[in-house]
Motif scaffolding. Sequence first.
Motif, PDB file in Angstrom:
ATOM      1  N   CYS A   1       0.698  -1.192  -0.092  1.00 34.02           N
ATOM      2  CA  CYS A   1      -0.188  -0.147  -0.037  1.00 34.02           C
ATOM      3  C   CYS A   1       0.852   1.264  -0.085  1.00 34.02           C
ATOM      4  CB  CYS A   1      -0.839   0.039   1.245  1.00 34.02           C
ATOM      5  SG  CYS A   1      -2.098  -1.235   1.224  1.00 34.02           S
ATOM      6  N   LEU A   2       1.893   1.039   0.868  1.00 34.45           N
ATOM      7  CA  LEU A   2       2.773   2.371   0.906  1.00 34.45           C
ATOM      8  C   LEU A   2       3.284   2.638  -0.600  1.00 34.45           C
ATOM      9  CD1 LEU A   2       4.646   1.835   4.260  1.00 34.45           C
ATOM     10  CD2 LEU A   2       2.917   3.519   3.588  1.00 34.45           C
ATOM     11  N   ILE A   3       3.918   1.679  -1.311  1.00 32.70           N
ATOM     12  CA  ILE A   3       4.421   1.938  -2.704  1.00 32.70           C
ATOM     13  C   ILE A   3       3.420   2.271  -3.569  1.00 32.70           C
ATOM     14  CG2 ILE A   3       5.914   0.959  -4.442  1.00 32.70           C
ATOM     15  CD1 ILE A   3       6.835  -1.282  -2.244  1.00 32.70           C
ATOM     16  N   GLY A   4       2.241   1.587  -3.420  1.00 36.53           N
ATOM     17  CA  GLY A   4       1.004   2.053  -4.264  1.00 36.53           C
ATOM     18  C   GLY A   4       0.621   3.330  -4.212  1.00 36.53           C
ATOM     19  N   ASP A   5       0.517   3.827  -3.071  1.00 43.16           N
ATOM     20  CA  ASP A   5       0.253   5.348  -2.813  1.00 43.16           C
ATOM     21  C   ASP A   5       1.421   6.148  -3.353  1.00 43.16           C
ATOM     22  OD1 ASP A   5      -1.960   5.086  -1.282  1.00 43.16           O
ATOM     23  OD2 ASP A   5      -1.090   5.000   0.763  1.00 43.16           O
ATOM     24  N   TRP A   6       2.384   5.893  -3.261  1.00 45.93           N
ATOM     25  CA  TRP A   6       3.553   6.642  -3.821  1.00 45.93           C
ATOM     26  C   TRP A   6       3.424   6.745  -5.314  1.00 45.93           C
ATOM     27  CZ3 TRP A   6       8.623   4.040  -5.296  1.00 45.93           C
ATOM     28  CH2 TRP A   6       9.406   5.069  -5.866  1.00 45.93           C
ATOM     29  N   CYS A   7       3.241   5.496  -5.908  1.00 42.41           N
ATOM     30  CA  CYS A   7       3.116   5.498  -7.386  1.00 42.41           C
ATOM     31  C   CYS A   7       1.926   6.292  -8.156  1.00 42.41           C
ATOM     32  CB  CYS A   7       3.278   3.948  -7.912  1.00 42.41           C
ATOM     33  SG  CYS A   7       4.424   2.912  -7.519  1.00 42.41           S
ATOM     34  N   LEU A   8       0.726   6.252  -7.231  1.00 43.49           N
ATOM     35  CA  LEU A   8      -0.190   6.951  -7.459  1.00 43.49           C
ATOM     36  C   LEU A   8      -0.007   8.385  -7.554  1.00 43.49           C
ATOM     37  CD1 LEU A   8      -3.355   5.812  -5.671  1.00 43.49           C
ATOM     38  CD2 LEU A   8      -3.404   6.260  -7.827  1.00 43.49           C
ATOM     39  N   GLU A   9       0.748   8.799  -6.755  1.00 42.15           N
ATOM     40  CA  GLU A   9       1.143  10.515  -6.545  1.00 42.15           C
ATOM     41  C   GLU A   9       2.118  10.576  -7.755  1.00 42.15           C
ATOM     42  OE1 GLU A   9       2.980  11.466  -2.888  1.00 42.15           O
ATOM     43  OE2 GLU A   9       1.086  10.456  -1.824  1.00 42.15           O
ATOM     44  N   GLU A  10       2.885   9.800  -8.059  1.00 44.27           N
ATOM     45  CA  GLU A  10       3.961  10.053  -9.184  1.00 44.27           C
ATOM     46  C   GLU A  10       3.424   9.884 -10.589  1.00 44.27           C
ATOM     47  OE1 GLU A  10       7.183  10.887  -8.813  1.00 44.27           O
ATOM     48  OE2 GLU A  10       6.997  10.952  -6.773  1.00 44.27           O
ATOM     49  N   PHE A  11       2.564   9.002 -10.766  1.00 36.32           N
ATOM     50  CA  PHE A  11       2.231   8.787 -12.307  1.00 36.32           C
ATOM     51  C   PHE A  11       0.534   8.494 -12.511  1.00 36.32           C
ATOM     52  CE2 PHE A  11       1.620   4.414 -13.020  1.00 36.32           C
ATOM     53  CZ  PHE A  11       2.515   3.952 -12.184  1.00 36.32           C
ATOM     54  N   GLY A  12      -0.085   8.699 -11.296  1.00 34.83           N
ATOM     55  CA  GLY A  12      -1.536   8.625 -11.566  1.00 34.83           C
ATOM     56  C   GLY A  12      -2.091   9.717 -12.016  1.00 34.83           C
ATOM     57  N   SER A  13      -3.233   9.531 -12.972  1.00 35.09           N
ATOM     58  CA  SER A  13      -3.872  10.690 -13.476  1.00 35.09           C
ATOM     59  C   SER A  13      -4.503  11.434 -12.359  1.00 35.09           C
ATOM     60  CB  SER A  13      -4.759  10.046 -14.584  1.00 35.09           C
ATOM     61  OG  SER A  13      -5.894   9.658 -14.108  1.00 35.09           O
ATOM     62  N   LYS A  14      -5.067  12.641 -12.523  1.00 38.45           N
ATOM     63  CA  LYS A  14      -5.711  13.337 -11.418  1.00 38.45           C
ATOM     64  C   LYS A  14      -7.044  12.371 -11.165  1.00 38.45           C
ATOM     65  CE  LYS A  14      -4.821  18.384 -12.094  1.00 38.45           C
ATOM     66  NZ  LYS A  14      -5.214  19.361 -12.854  1.00 38.45           N
ATOM     67  N   ARG A  15      -7.601  12.001 -12.230  1.00 35.75           N
ATOM     68  CA  ARG A  15      -8.799  11.035 -11.639  1.00 35.75           C
ATOM     69  C   ARG A  15      -8.469   9.808 -10.863  1.00 35.75           C
ATOM     70  NH1 ARG A  15     -12.859  11.380 -16.787  1.00 35.75           N
ATOM     71  NH2 ARG A  15     -11.192  10.220 -17.670  1.00 35.75           N
ATOM     72  N   ALA A  16      -7.338   9.178 -11.368  1.00 36.06           N
ATOM     73  CA  ALA A  16      -6.958   8.033 -10.569  1.00 36.06           C
ATOM     74  C   ALA A  16      -6.586   8.465  -9.242  1.00 36.06           C
ATOM     75  CB  ALA A  16      -5.743   7.247 -11.344  1.00 36.06           C
ATOM     76  N   ILE A  17      -5.712   9.295  -8.947  1.00 37.78           N
ATOM     77  CA  ILE A  17      -5.477   9.853  -7.534  1.00 37.78           C
ATOM     78  C   ILE A  17      -6.942  10.103  -6.732  1.00 37.78           C
ATOM     79  CG2 ILE A  17      -4.504  11.680  -6.421  1.00 37.78           C
ATOM     80  CD1 ILE A  17      -2.357  11.953  -8.704  1.00 37.78           C
ATOM     81  N   LYS A  18      -7.766  10.652  -7.420  1.00 41.78           N
ATOM     82  CA  LYS A  18      -8.970  10.897  -6.790  1.00 41.78           C
ATOM     83  C   LYS A  18      -9.916   9.567  -6.369  1.00 41.78           C
ATOM     84  CE  LYS A  18     -12.720  12.612  -9.134  1.00 41.78           C
ATOM     85  NZ  LYS A  18     -13.852  12.361  -8.996  1.00 41.78           N
ATOM     86  N   ASN A  19      -9.812   8.693  -7.257  1.00 39.96           N
ATOM     87  CA  ASN A  19     -10.547   7.436  -7.146  1.00 39.96           C
ATOM     88  C   ASN A  19     -10.054   6.259  -6.641  1.00 39.96           C
ATOM     89  OD1 ASN A  19     -13.103   8.613  -8.180  1.00 39.96           O
ATOM     90  ND2 ASN A  19     -12.088   8.449 -10.311  1.00 39.96           N
ATOM     91  N   VAL A  20      -8.588   5.926  -6.595  1.00 39.41           N
ATOM     92  CA  VAL A  20      -7.860   4.898  -6.213  1.00 39.41           C
ATOM     93  C   VAL A  20      -7.513   4.937  -4.839  1.00 39.41           C
ATOM     94  CG1 VAL A  20      -6.044   3.219  -6.907  1.00 39.41           C
ATOM     95  CG2 VAL A  20      -7.364   4.357  -8.611  1.00 39.41           C
ATOM     96  N   GLU A  21      -7.645   4.106  -4.082  1.00 36.42           N
ATOM     97  CA  GLU A  21      -7.111   4.214  -2.659  1.00 36.42           C
ATOM     98  C   GLU A  21      -6.725   2.689  -2.212  1.00 36.42           C
ATOM     99  OE1 GLU A  21      -8.691   5.445   1.748  1.00 36.42           O
ATOM    100  OE2 GLU A  21      -9.876   5.414   0.121  1.00 36.42           O
ATOM    101  N   TYR A  22      -5.368   2.644  -1.753  1.00 35.31           N
ATOM    102  CA  TYR A  22      -4.610   1.577  -1.238  1.00 35.31           C
ATOM    103  C   TYR A  22      -4.922   1.450   0.103  1.00 35.31           C
ATOM    104  CZ  TYR A  22      -2.100   0.511  -5.546  1.00 35.31           C
ATOM    105  OH  TYR A  22      -1.642   0.180  -6.839  1.00 35.31           O
ATOM    106  N   LEU A  23      -5.623   0.368   0.430  1.00 36.92           N
ATOM    107  CA  LEU A  23      -6.050   0.303   2.064  1.00 36.92           C
ATOM    108  C   LEU A  23      -5.459  -1.146   2.596  1.00 36.92           C
ATOM    109  CD1 LEU A  23      -9.741   1.260   2.352  1.00 36.92           C
ATOM    110  CD2 LEU A  23      -7.623   2.353   3.114  1.00 36.92           C
ATOM    111  N   ALA A  24      -4.780  -1.079   3.654  1.00 35.89           N
ATOM    112  CA  ALA A  24      -3.808  -2.330   4.192  1.00 35.89           C
ATOM    113  C   ALA A  24      -4.930  -3.064   5.312  1.00 35.89           C
ATOM    114  CB  ALA A  24      -2.895  -1.852   4.895  1.00 35.89           C
ATOM    115  N   PHE A  25      -4.939  -4.336   4.771  1.00 32.63           N
ATOM    116  CA  PHE A  25      -5.348  -5.271   5.957  1.00 32.63           C
ATOM    117  C   PHE A  25      -5.164  -6.869   5.189  1.00 32.63           C
ATOM    118  CE2 PHE A  25      -8.598  -4.303   2.300  1.00 32.63           C
ATOM    119  CZ  PHE A  25      -8.975  -5.403   1.965  1.00 32.63           C
ATOM    120  N   TRP A  26      -5.383  -7.805   6.285  1.00 33.00           N
ATOM    121  CA  TRP A  26      -5.146  -8.931   5.729  1.00 33.00           C
ATOM    122  C   TRP A  26      -6.208  -9.789   5.033  1.00 33.00           C
ATOM    123  CZ3 TRP A  26      -0.399 -11.105   5.890  1.00 33.00           C
ATOM    124  CH2 TRP A  26       0.612 -10.712   6.813  1.00 33.00           C
ATOM    125  N   LEU A  27      -6.300 -10.375   4.111  1.00 31.83           N
ATOM    126  CA  LEU A  27      -7.629 -11.097   3.449  1.00 31.83           C
ATOM    127  C   LEU A  27      -8.312 -11.762   4.392  1.00 31.83           C
ATOM    128  CD1 LEU A  27      -5.686 -12.599   0.315  1.00 31.83           C
ATOM    129  CD2 LEU A  27      -7.444 -10.538   0.302  1.00 31.83           C
TER     130      LEU A  27
END
Length: 309
Positions: free
Chosen positions: A126-152
């Motif tokens: 999730c931490l890396i996912g958030d960082w990638c979103l900020e770095e190259f996600g489109s504005k809409r992807a940043i608004k709509n995508v969220e990484y949340l940490a939990f075990w299945l």
Amino acid sequence: MKKFFTVMMFALMLTTTARAAEFEMVEYSAQVKLQWLAAAGIPEAQKFLKLIDRPVFFNAGNLNDFERIELTNALYQELNYAAAIEFVRQNDRRNVFDLACSLSPRAMVLGDEDRKVIVGELQTVCLIGDWCLEEFGSKRAIKNVEYLAFWLQDKEGMMSAADKLKGEICIIEQGVMIYLADDVRAQMYENIRDVLKKHGGCLITSDFCQKKYFTDVAAALYGDAQAPTLYNETKAMYENVFGDKISDETLQDEKEAMDFLKTHGLVARKVPLFSASPILNISRKLTPAQLQKVNALAAKNYLWVITAL
Ligand SMILES: C[S@@+](CC[C@H](N)C(=O)[O-])C[C@H]1O[C@@H](n2cnc3c(N)ncnc32)[C@H](O)[C@@H]1O
């Protein structure tokens, strides 16, 4: 204040050590999947890999039969990636719950289409996912995508993540079952059932036929005689990455799988991967004969659409 600081530092060290162990297994499998998607030519996967900038895991120098393993896995991963995206689009699912998908190129694509996407993963991903979103996600992807940490297997964790989505949910889960112990797998399906009962929607997966499906993908590229070898080589590769045996025989019998789902309050219908021959990035690497076989595969019922009973 000083005491508080010391306690916090100690807690952080403990968390960091636990996270480091968690990270190792996770990071590897996340990265290998991206390697195959990037080889297929998926631009988002290429961007993730460029950003995380780690040495490429497997290459012709360290993996026998690399070329064939790469093409087979790249095709298999792109089929999964594209089939899930097509399902979401065709059924106009506004909410996607992408479970244990590691860093998620498809979340970038679906979030950019203004769909809400929650990626449920382990904390480090999730931490890396958030960082990638900020770095190259489109504005809409940043608004709509969220990484949340939990075990299945974490009932409350999965539900509170799902509760952030309003309306029916399309859960996507692919390729994680083989890594899970029986009790964890059973709990994961109970949690998924609870989410589907509360929110409505479905889970899509090909986990219950993944062995046959992968072998058929290998056969489409290299023929029936070679397919078992490619399956076994890939399995050995993943066991090497995972550092343990994977249970690839689990629930691969259709009746057994349907019974398992019923026990957990779920029911499945099988649908084709694609409604028409898909346009795949990997096509340019395939011969016309291979492409023809891939198009035949695309019409097979490898996708299970699972709903709550
Ligand atoms: C092999 S990858 C998943 C593969 C991917 N879904 C695909 O399509 O190939 C396994 C992922 O599951 C995650 N994972 C494994 N065990 C998990 C658990 N118990 N809870 C949550 N995530 C888990 C890992 O972090 C990793 O990113």
